[in-house]
Design an enzyme around this catalytic site. Structure first.
Site, PDB file in Angstrom:
ATOM      1  N   SER A  44       0.802  -1.227   0.000  1.00 30.34           N
ATOM      2  CA  SER A  44       0.000   0.000   0.000  1.00 30.34           C
ATOM      3  C   SER A  44       0.830   1.270   0.000  1.00 30.34           C
ATOM      4  CB  SER A  44      -0.925   0.013   1.223  1.00 30.34           C
ATOM      5  OG  SER A  44      -0.196  -0.135   2.423  1.00 30.34           O
ATOM      6  N   HIS A 250      -1.431   5.745   6.686  1.00 28.59           N
ATOM      7  CA  HIS A 250      -0.711   5.702   5.414  1.00 28.59           C
ATOM      8  C   HIS A 250      -0.272   7.112   5.036  1.00 28.59           C
ATOM      9  CE1 HIS A 250      -2.767   1.793   5.087  1.00 28.59           C
ATOM     10  NE2 HIS A 250      -1.779   1.472   4.260  1.00 28.59           N
TER      11      HIS A 250
END
Length: 268
Positions: A44, A250
């Protein structure tokens, strides 16, 4: 990390207060213009989860037009571009699903991998919901995995890349540290934050060693993320994102452009 896996992790966080990742980033390599095509592999952090602007055809892989591979391709126009990174990928997923675009004409490969293998989500869940001592014990278990099992997993991926793209410059990019220490910030204790940062360093060191042993370039993102950790006041990483749980922890779009992209640019 895959958003579906991360969602289970974040659900447990809803009972706790904010939490996040910090980082620091730099590149370690002499700049070399890549010839041939560019193939972007990994998890990711390479697909761009957290940066928005997802490519609809990528489905649950959540590849973003604001992710560093997409931006590098737009700036340098290699002869071909394959954006194969996928949210949630582990080393076995790379081997099974991401290497088909590699060939003798591939000039550049980038990859982030290893965080999901090392159990990032479970480490964070444990540290959020448990005591300092339980958090540290879980981190020690992850470190033991990094020592005993991850090197072989990375070797398998790196050997496969070399076999399929023998002429490529391979840039293995690491992960940022997670927390700004010593700041007033709701969430984990500094003991836990320091231990998680130490675990990130431990993982990066293991990845760097395997990369260099394969004559690959290691791109260190910890320096550019310094001062932009969660709890820093100018974070390039999402904390708990109530509007999109899967993007939590993230890099933001700024983290991709200010942190990851310069590392690849300097190393490619």
């Amino acid at each position: 990390m895959r958003r579906s896996r991360l969602t289970g992790f974040v659900t447990s966080l809803l009972l706790a207060t904010g939490l996040g990742l910090t980082g620091a980033a730099t590149a370690q390599a002499s700049p070399t213009a890549a010839t041939g095509g560019y193939v972007a592999l990994g998890d990711s952090y390479s697909s761009g989860v957290g940066s928005g602007s997802y490519i609809s055809s990528s489905g649950s892989c959540d590849r973003s037009t604001k992710a560093y591979p997409y931006l590098w391709n737009a700036a340098h126009s290699p002869s071909s571009f394959a954006f194969n990174a996928c949210s949630g990928a582990r080393t076995d997923d790379v081997l099974a699903n991401q290497l088909g675009s590699l060939s003798s004409s591939t000039g550049l490969v980038s990859i982030t991998i290893g965080g999901n293998d090392a159990g990032f989500s479970d480490v964070m869940t444990t540290c959020v919901t448990s005591s300092d001592s339980t958090c540290l014990a879980r981190i020690n278990t992850a470190k033991a995995y990094v020592d005993s099992t991850l090197p072989g997993k990375l070797d398998a991926v790196y050997n496969a890349i070399s076999a399929k793209a023998p002429s490529a410059r391979v840039v293995v990019i690491g992960y940022p540290r997670f927390y700004k220490i010593g700041q007033t910030c709701i969430g984990l204790s500094d003991t836990k934050r320091s231990a998680i940062n130490s675990a990130a360093d431990y993982l990066d060191s293991a990845i760097q060693k395997r990369a260099l042993d394969h004559n690959f370039v290691f791109g260190d993102v910890r320096t550019p993320f310094t001062g932009h950790e969660i709890c820093s006041g100018d974070s390039w990483l999402h904390s708990l994102n109530w509007l999109d749980i899967g993007e939590s922890y993230h890099p933001t779009a700024t983290g991709q452009t200010g942190g990851y992209l310069p590392v690849l640019t300097n190393a490619a």
